[in-house]
Design a protein around this motif. Sequence first.
Motif, PDB file in Angstrom:
ATOM      1  N   ALA A  88       6.317  -0.132  -2.571  1.00 24.62           N
ATOM      2  CA  ALA A  88       7.766  -0.290  -2.770  1.00 24.62           C
ATOM      3  C   ALA A  88       8.160   0.013  -4.216  1.00 24.62           C
ATOM      4  CB  ALA A  88       8.200  -1.702  -2.383  1.00 24.62           C
ATOM      5  N   LEU A  89       7.234  -0.223  -5.161  1.00 28.19           N
ATOM      6  CA  LEU A  89       7.490   0.091  -6.565  1.00 28.19           C
ATOM      7  C   LEU A  89       7.255   1.566  -6.891  1.00 28.19           C
ATOM      8  CD1 LEU A  89       5.845  -3.025  -8.257  1.00 28.19           C
ATOM      9  CD2 LEU A  89       8.291  -2.491  -8.147  1.00 28.19           C
ATOM     10  N   GLY A  90       6.661   2.315  -5.945  1.00 27.44           N
ATOM     11  CA  GLY A  90       6.451   3.738  -6.174  1.00 27.44           C
ATOM     12  C   GLY A  90       5.009   4.192  -6.174  1.00 27.44           C
ATOM     13  N   ALA A  91       4.063   3.291  -5.952  1.00 23.71           N
ATOM     14  CA  ALA A  91       2.653   3.693  -5.855  1.00 23.71           C
ATOM     15  C   ALA A  91       2.426   4.427  -4.541  1.00 23.71           C
ATOM     16  CB  ALA A  91       1.743   2.473  -5.935  1.00 23.71           C
ATOM     17  N   LYS A  92       1.414   5.266  -4.532  1.00 24.88           N
ATOM     18  CA  LYS A  92       1.047   6.013  -3.329  1.00 24.88           C
ATOM     19  C   LYS A  92      -0.433   5.788  -3.050  1.00 24.88           C
ATOM     20  CE  LYS A  92       4.785   9.076  -3.347  1.00 24.88           C
ATOM     21  NZ  LYS A  92       5.812   8.089  -3.369  1.00 24.88           N
ATOM     22  N   ARG A  93      -0.792   5.748  -1.780  1.00 25.89           N
ATOM     23  CA  ARG A  93      -2.210   5.661  -1.417  1.00 25.89           C
ATOM     24  C   ARG A  93      -2.910   6.954  -1.818  1.00 25.89           C
ATOM     25  NH1 ARG A  93      -3.336   1.711   3.345  1.00 25.89           N
ATOM     26  NH2 ARG A  93      -1.449   0.432   3.263  1.00 25.89           N
ATOM     27  N   ALA A  94      -4.163   6.827  -2.196  1.00 25.17           N
ATOM     28  CA  ALA A  94      -4.913   7.994  -2.669  1.00 25.17           C
ATOM     29  C   ALA A  94      -6.266   8.070  -1.967  1.00 25.17           C
ATOM     30  CB  ALA A  94      -5.124   7.899  -4.175  1.00 25.17           C
ATOM     31  N   ASP A  95      -6.747   9.268  -1.814  1.00 22.83           N
ATOM     32  CA  ASP A  95      -8.070   9.508  -1.251  1.00 22.83           C
ATOM     33  C   ASP A  95      -8.936  10.108  -2.351  1.00 22.83           C
ATOM     34  OD1 ASP A  95     -10.366  10.232   0.078  1.00 22.83           O
ATOM     35  OD2 ASP A  95      -9.344  11.424   1.608  1.00 22.83           O
ATOM     36  N   VAL A  96      -9.927   9.338  -2.787  1.00 24.87           N
ATOM     37  CA  VAL A  96     -10.859   9.826  -3.800  1.00 24.87           C
ATOM     38  C   VAL A  96     -12.268   9.923  -3.227  1.00 24.87           C
ATOM     39  CG1 VAL A  96      -9.489   9.004  -5.757  1.00 24.87           C
ATOM     40  CG2 VAL A  96     -11.223   7.506  -4.742  1.00 24.87           C
ATOM     41  N   GLY A  97     -12.340   9.941  -1.890  1.00 24.45           N
ATOM     42  CA  GLY A  97     -13.631  10.055  -1.237  1.00 24.45           C
ATOM     43  C   GLY A  97     -14.128   8.759  -0.631  1.00 24.45           C
ATOM     44  N   GLN A  98     -13.351   7.685  -0.717  1.00 20.89           N
ATOM     45  CA  GLN A  98     -13.775   6.423  -0.105  1.00 20.89           C
ATOM     46  C   GLN A  98     -13.810   6.593   1.412  1.00 20.89           C
ATOM     47  OE1 GLN A  98     -10.781   7.050  -1.425  1.00 20.89           O
ATOM     48  NE2 GLN A  98      -9.166   5.825  -0.502  1.00 20.89           N
ATOM     49  N   ASP A  99     -14.670   5.813   2.069  1.00 25.03           N
ATOM     50  CA  ASP A  99     -14.729   5.917   3.529  1.00 25.03           C
ATOM     51  C   ASP A  99     -13.857   4.847   4.178  1.00 25.03           C
ATOM     52  OD1 ASP A  99     -16.269   3.506   3.852  1.00 25.03           O
ATOM     53  OD2 ASP A  99     -18.087   4.645   3.424  1.00 25.03           O
ATOM     54  N   ASP A 100     -13.702   4.952   5.495  1.00 30.49           N
ATOM     55  CA  ASP A 100     -12.811   4.054   6.222  1.00 30.49           C
ATOM     56  C   ASP A 100     -13.274   2.603   6.214  1.00 30.49           C
ATOM     57  OD1 ASP A 100     -11.137   6.166   6.823  1.00 30.49           O
ATOM     58  OD2 ASP A 100     -12.053   6.545   8.780  1.00 30.49           O
ATOM     59  N   SER A 101     -14.529   2.360   5.899  1.00 28.68           N
ATOM     60  CA  SER A 101     -15.032   0.988   5.886  1.00 28.68           C
ATOM     61  C   SER A 101     -14.829   0.296   4.531  1.00 28.68           C
ATOM     62  CB  SER A 101     -16.511   0.966   6.263  1.00 28.68           C
ATOM     63  OG  SER A 101     -17.277   1.599   5.247  1.00 28.68           O
ATOM     64  N   SER A 102     -14.257   0.992   3.569  1.00 33.56           N
ATOM     65  CA  SER A 102     -14.053   0.406   2.244  1.00 33.56           C
ATOM     66  C   SER A 102     -13.133  -0.808   2.336  1.00 33.56           C
ATOM     67  CB  SER A 102     -13.435   1.432   1.292  1.00 33.56           C
ATOM     68  OG  SER A 102     -14.297   2.528   1.122  1.00 33.56           O
ATOM     69  N   SER A 103     -13.458  -1.840   1.595  1.00 28.41           N
ATOM     70  CA  SER A 103     -12.637  -3.052   1.598  1.00 28.41           C
ATOM     71  C   SER A 103     -11.520  -2.984   0.567  1.00 28.41           C
ATOM     72  CB  SER A 103     -13.516  -4.278   1.338  1.00 28.41           C
ATOM     73  OG  SER A 103     -14.087  -4.192   0.045  1.00 28.41           O
ATOM     74  N   TRP A 104     -11.450  -1.921  -0.208  1.00 27.41           N
ATOM     75  CA  TRP A 104     -10.414  -1.735  -1.205  1.00 27.41           C
ATOM     76  C   TRP A 104      -9.512  -0.588  -0.784  1.00 27.41           C
ATOM     77  CZ3 TRP A 104     -15.528  -0.577  -1.754  1.00 27.41           C
ATOM     78  CH2 TRP A 104     -15.845   0.777  -1.887  1.00 27.41           C
ATOM     79  N   ILE A 105      -8.332  -0.553  -1.375  1.00 28.72           N
ATOM     80  CA  ILE A 105      -7.381   0.531  -1.126  1.00 28.72           C
ATOM     81  C   ILE A 105      -7.108   1.216  -2.451  1.00 28.72           C
ATOM     82  CG2 ILE A 105      -5.043   1.097  -0.361  1.00 28.72           C
ATOM     83  CD1 ILE A 105      -5.316  -1.313   1.574  1.00 28.72           C
ATOM     84  N   VAL A 106      -7.349   2.507  -2.500  1.00 32.57           N
ATOM     85  CA  VAL A 106      -7.121   3.288  -3.707  1.00 32.57           C
ATOM     86  C   VAL A 106      -5.662   3.731  -3.712  1.00 32.57           C
ATOM     87  CG1 VAL A 106      -7.823   5.294  -5.060  1.00 32.57           C
ATOM     88  CG2 VAL A 106      -9.510   4.094  -3.649  1.00 32.57           C
ATOM     89  N   MET A 107      -5.043   3.576  -4.880  1.00 34.58           N
ATOM     90  CA  MET A 107      -3.639   3.947  -5.022  1.00 34.58           C
ATOM     91  C   MET A 107      -3.458   4.751  -6.299  1.00 34.58           C
ATOM     92  SD  MET A 107      -1.747   0.706  -3.341  1.00 34.58           S
ATOM     93  CE  MET A 107      -0.497   1.811  -2.823  1.00 34.58           C
ATOM     94  N   ASN A 108      -2.331   5.456  -6.375  1.00 35.01           N
ATOM     95  CA  ASN A 108      -1.918   6.152  -7.592  1.00 35.01           C
ATOM     96  C   ASN A 108      -0.645   5.510  -8.107  1.00 35.01           C
ATOM     97  OD1 ASN A 108      -2.925   9.118  -6.053  1.00 35.01           O
ATOM     98  ND2 ASN A 108      -3.765   8.467  -7.996  1.00 35.01           N
ATOM     99  N   ASP A 109      -0.593   5.296  -9.423  1.00 33.39           N
ATOM    100  CA  ASP A 109       0.664   4.840 -10.024  1.00 33.39           C
ATOM    101  C   ASP A 109       1.613   6.040 -10.105  1.00 33.39           C
ATOM    102  OD1 ASP A 109       0.069   6.341 -12.359  1.00 33.39           O
ATOM    103  OD2 ASP A 109      -0.461   4.589 -13.548  1.00 33.39           O
ATOM    104  N   PRO A 110       2.838   5.876 -10.582  1.00 39.97           N
ATOM    105  CA  PRO A 110       3.775   7.004 -10.620  1.00 39.97           C
ATOM    106  C   PRO A 110       3.308   8.206 -11.446  1.00 39.97           C
ATOM    107  CG  PRO A 110       4.984   4.966 -10.799  1.00 39.97           C
ATOM    108  CD  PRO A 110       3.520   4.615 -10.892  1.00 39.97           C
ATOM    109  N   ALA A 111       2.367   7.990 -12.374  1.00 44.12           N
ATOM    110  CA  ALA A 111       1.843   9.096 -13.177  1.00 44.12           C
ATOM    111  C   ALA A 111       0.587   9.708 -12.565  1.00 44.12           C
ATOM    112  CB  ALA A 111       1.552   8.621 -14.599  1.00 44.12           C
ATOM    113  N   GLY A 112       0.145   9.179 -11.421  1.00 43.48           N
ATOM    114  CA  GLY A 112      -1.031   9.722 -10.758  1.00 43.48           C
ATOM    115  C   GLY A 112      -2.338   9.055 -11.130  1.00 43.48           C
ATOM    116  N   ASN A 113      -2.300   7.992 -11.928  1.00 45.17           N
ATOM    117  CA  ASN A 113      -3.523   7.274 -12.295  1.00 45.17           C
ATOM    118  C   ASN A 113      -3.992   6.407 -11.137  1.00 45.17           C
ATOM    119  OD1 ASN A 113      -3.610   8.029 -15.169  1.00 45.17           O
ATOM    120  ND2 ASN A 113      -1.689   6.892 -15.242  1.00 45.17           N
ATOM    121  N   GLU A 114      -5.283   6.480 -10.840  1.00 39.04           N
ATOM    122  CA  GLU A 114      -5.831   5.701  -9.752  1.00 39.04           C
ATOM    123  C   GLU A 114      -5.996   4.241 -10.152  1.00 39.04           C
ATOM    124  OE1 GLU A 114      -7.704   8.393 -10.969  1.00 39.04           O
ATOM    125  OE2 GLU A 114      -7.176   9.886  -9.472  1.00 39.04           O
TER     126      GLU A 114
END
Length: 129
Positions: A88-114
């Motif tokens: 809602a603040l503007g972050a986007k989910r990101a795929d950096v190669g994590q698999d579907d079983s990962s317990s974390w969610i990778v995101m990008n801030d508005p500048a693209g930082n993971e």
Amino acid sequence: MSLQWQCIIVDCADPQELGPWWAELLGWRITHTSEKEVVLEPPLGSPQDGVSPDILFVKVPEGKSVKNRLHLDLRPDDQAAEVARAEALGAKRADVGQDDSSSWIVMNDPAGNEFCILRAFTPEELATL
């Protein structure tokens, strides 16, 4: 030991945009701002105040071009709620190669930082902290 960790530095094109975004996400306070930098610190009087390193956003001319070599992992009380709030603040989910079983969610801030939003600790894990 004579060294202490003071801060982590995030290079960015616009510290005045990115610093406040992270302040909102983390609930931290902005303690310094100038044209070229913004400093965040934990809330005054919080358990993290004076313990957690500051975050310093520094203006650089070049844009982000590859995956970050260093990123923040954030531990929420409720992962789904914090992912939704970050989005809602503007972050986007990101795929950096994590698999579907990962317990974390990778995101990008508005500048693209993971950054990652980890799963919440279980009650048993909290009891051992």
